[in-house]
Motif scaffolding. Structure first.
Motif, mmCIF file in Angstrom:
data_model
loop_
_atom_site.group_PDB
_atom_site.id
_atom_site.type_symbol
_atom_site.label_atom_id
_atom_site.label_comp_id
_atom_site.label_asym_id
_atom_site.label_seq_id
_atom_site.Cartn_x
_atom_site.Cartn_y
_atom_site.Cartn_z
ATOM 1 N N LEU A 205 62.530 61.585 14.607
ATOM 2 C CA LEU A 205 62.029 62.349 15.749
ATOM 3 C C LEU A 205 62.594 63.768 15.758
ATOM 4 O O LEU A 205 61.883 64.729 16.036
ATOM 5 C CB LEU A 205 62.375 61.630 17.051
ATOM 6 C CG LEU A 205 61.678 60.278 17.255
ATOM 7 C CD1 LEU A 205 62.198 59.587 18.513
ATOM 8 C CD2 LEU A 205 60.164 60.455 17.340
ATOM 9 N N LEU A 208 60.875 66.297 13.194
ATOM 10 C CA LEU A 208 59.446 66.606 13.267
ATOM 11 C C LEU A 208 59.165 68.099 13.294
ATOM 12 O O LEU A 208 58.072 68.538 12.928
ATOM 13 C CB LEU A 208 58.821 65.941 14.499
ATOM 14 C CG LEU A 208 58.657 64.422 14.402
ATOM 15 C CD1 LEU A 208 58.207 63.858 15.732
ATOM 16 C CD2 LEU A 208 57.662 64.060 13.301
ATOM 17 N N VAL A 212 63.070 70.761 18.766
ATOM 18 C CA VAL A 212 63.105 69.428 19.363
ATOM 19 C C VAL A 212 64.463 69.236 20.030
ATOM 20 O O VAL A 212 65.505 69.343 19.385
ATOM 21 C CB VAL A 212 62.873 68.320 18.318
ATOM 22 C CG1 VAL A 212 63.041 66.946 18.956
ATOM 23 C CG2 VAL A 212 61.491 68.448 17.698
ATOM 24 N N ARG A 225 59.656 68.628 23.410
ATOM 25 C CA ARG A 225 59.109 69.860 22.836
ATOM 26 C C ARG A 225 58.408 70.551 23.993
ATOM 27 O O ARG A 225 57.213 70.453 24.147
ATOM 28 C CB ARG A 225 58.132 69.538 21.715
ATOM 29 C CG ARG A 225 57.626 70.757 20.963
ATOM 30 C CD ARG A 225 56.437 70.386 20.118
ATOM 31 N NE ARG A 225 55.948 71.516 19.367
ATOM 32 C CZ ARG A 225 54.754 71.573 18.793
ATOM 33 N NH1 ARG A 225 53.932 70.542 18.903
ATOM 34 N NH2 ARG A 225 54.374 72.637 18.129
ATOM 35 N N ARG A 290 54.165 61.840 14.789
ATOM 36 C CA ARG A 290 53.611 63.191 14.588
ATOM 37 C C ARG A 290 52.488 63.491 15.585
ATOM 38 O O ARG A 290 52.371 64.621 16.089
ATOM 39 C CB ARG A 290 53.108 63.336 13.148
ATOM 40 C CG ARG A 290 54.226 63.535 12.125
ATOM 41 C CD ARG A 290 53.667 63.900 10.763
ATOM 42 N NE ARG A 290 53.110 62.753 10.088
ATOM 43 C CZ ARG A 290 53.799 61.966 9.258
ATOM 44 N NH1 ARG A 290 55.069 62.236 8.983
ATOM 45 N NH2 ARG A 290 53.209 60.933 8.647
ATOM 46 N N TYR A 293 54.121 64.291 18.907
ATOM 47 C CA TYR A 293 54.754 65.606 18.822
ATOM 48 C C TYR A 293 53.713 66.714 18.948
ATOM 49 O O TYR A 293 53.901 67.699 19.681
ATOM 50 C CB TYR A 293 55.497 65.721 17.494
ATOM 51 C CG TYR A 293 56.062 67.088 17.184
ATOM 52 C CD1 TYR A 293 57.271 67.501 17.737
ATOM 53 C CD2 TYR A 293 55.388 67.955 16.332
ATOM 54 C CE1 TYR A 293 57.789 68.748 17.447
ATOM 55 C CE2 TYR A 293 55.896 69.206 16.035
ATOM 56 C CZ TYR A 293 57.107 69.600 16.591
ATOM 57 O OH TYR A 293 57.611 70.852 16.310
#
Length: 296
Positions: A205, A208, A212, A225, A290, A293
């Protein structure tokens, strides 16, 4: 200036939609405040909040984010070298007036929200037409959680938000310390296998992309994010639960691996529950990580 371009497509071809700034700063503020939870993941509390005769200022917007962290939002129509310092001035005021802020939360959101304010991670979000490289450097030198967000308006009804820089303050710790914290939690449950699994999720995580931030609450760890995109619960005896901002209707749910929890209560945020039992499950979940994110 952002290099992002927006195009309108038709059967005849494409045409660029020219970006523009707001006519006045208040237009940006009003739009964000009216939809703050959708746009920023922050529950709106107050606008133009007075800081009293000693400080003699007004905070553009006050809010509470998904993890209970106090949030100050400051707006500028274009580029303004003073937006960060102004926001930090108000952030210092906020930390000295915790009881006043908690009363505001109580009045707006209720007693439960007021009792769960996370004072270890107050945030400043600066929304402006643009930022300089000096602004980006400056936020990295401060030990506060600061997000620089560039806005653009397109046509009459389109708004674009782009995170220029995102730095976490006291809520983010060095990676070895994170591993130790995860290891201690996992060791209480099942030992080495869950420790390895929790470490793998943490690394996946955090890896990514830039910006973050990891926020630690007692019941879960949130990965942000600007908004949360993943929440990880402390390891259970045989699995690690991850909640993602992915619409369960958009994927093929796999029993024992993914579950729709949109109508169920759980710690953290996100409607898709991912159940991880082995390192292979972490690999299987990469595309979901992903997607969440990107959605944030």
């Amino acid at each position: 200036m952002s290099s992002l371009k927006l195009f309108h497509t038709t059967n005849e071809g494409v045409s660029e939609v020219a970006p523009r700034l707001a006519e006045v700063e208040a237009d940006v503020q009003g739009l964000i405040e009216a939809h703050m939870e959708t746009l920023l993941g922050v529950r709106f509390l107050a606008s133009e909040y007075g800081t009293g005769p000693v400080h003699g200022g007004r905070i553009d917007s006050l809010g509470l984010d998904e993890n209970g962290s106090p949030v100050i939002v400051e707006y500028k129509r274009g580029v303004d070298a003073g937006v960060i310092n102004q926001g930090l001035f108000y952030l210092a005021w906020l930390m000295d007036h915790r009881a006043e802020f908690e009363r505001l939360v109580h009045d707006c959101l209720g007693a439960t929200a007021a009792s769960q304010v996370l004072w270890s991670g107050p945030r400043l979000i600066c929304i402006a037409g643009d930022f300089t490289r000096y602004d980006v450097h400056a936020v990295r030198e401060h030990r506060r959680s600061i997000d620089l967000v560039r806005y653009r308006l397109f046509d009459s009804n389109l708004l674009g938000l782009e995170t220029v820089a995102s730095v976490s303050g006291g809520t983010r710790v060095a990676r070895p310390m994170r591993r130790q914290a995860v290891a201690r939690a996992a060791a209480d449950v099942q030992g080495a296998s869950m420790m390895v699994l929790a470490n793998a999720v943490d690394e996946a995580l955090l890896g990514l992309g830039d910006g973050v931030n990891r926020v630690e609450r007692k019941q879960y760890w949130a990965y942000q994010r600007l908004r949360n995109f993943a929440c990880v619960c402390p390891p259970q005896r045989s699995k690690v639960l991850v909640y993602l901002k992915v619409d369960p209707r958009d994927i093929d749910l796999v029993p024992g691996f993914t579950r729709d929890v949109s109508g169920l209560g759980h710690h953290g945020t996100g409607d898709l529950e991912v159940q991880l039992r082995t390192p292979r499950d972490v690999e299987r979940a990469q595309d979901l990580f992903r997607a969440s994110y990107a959605a944030a």
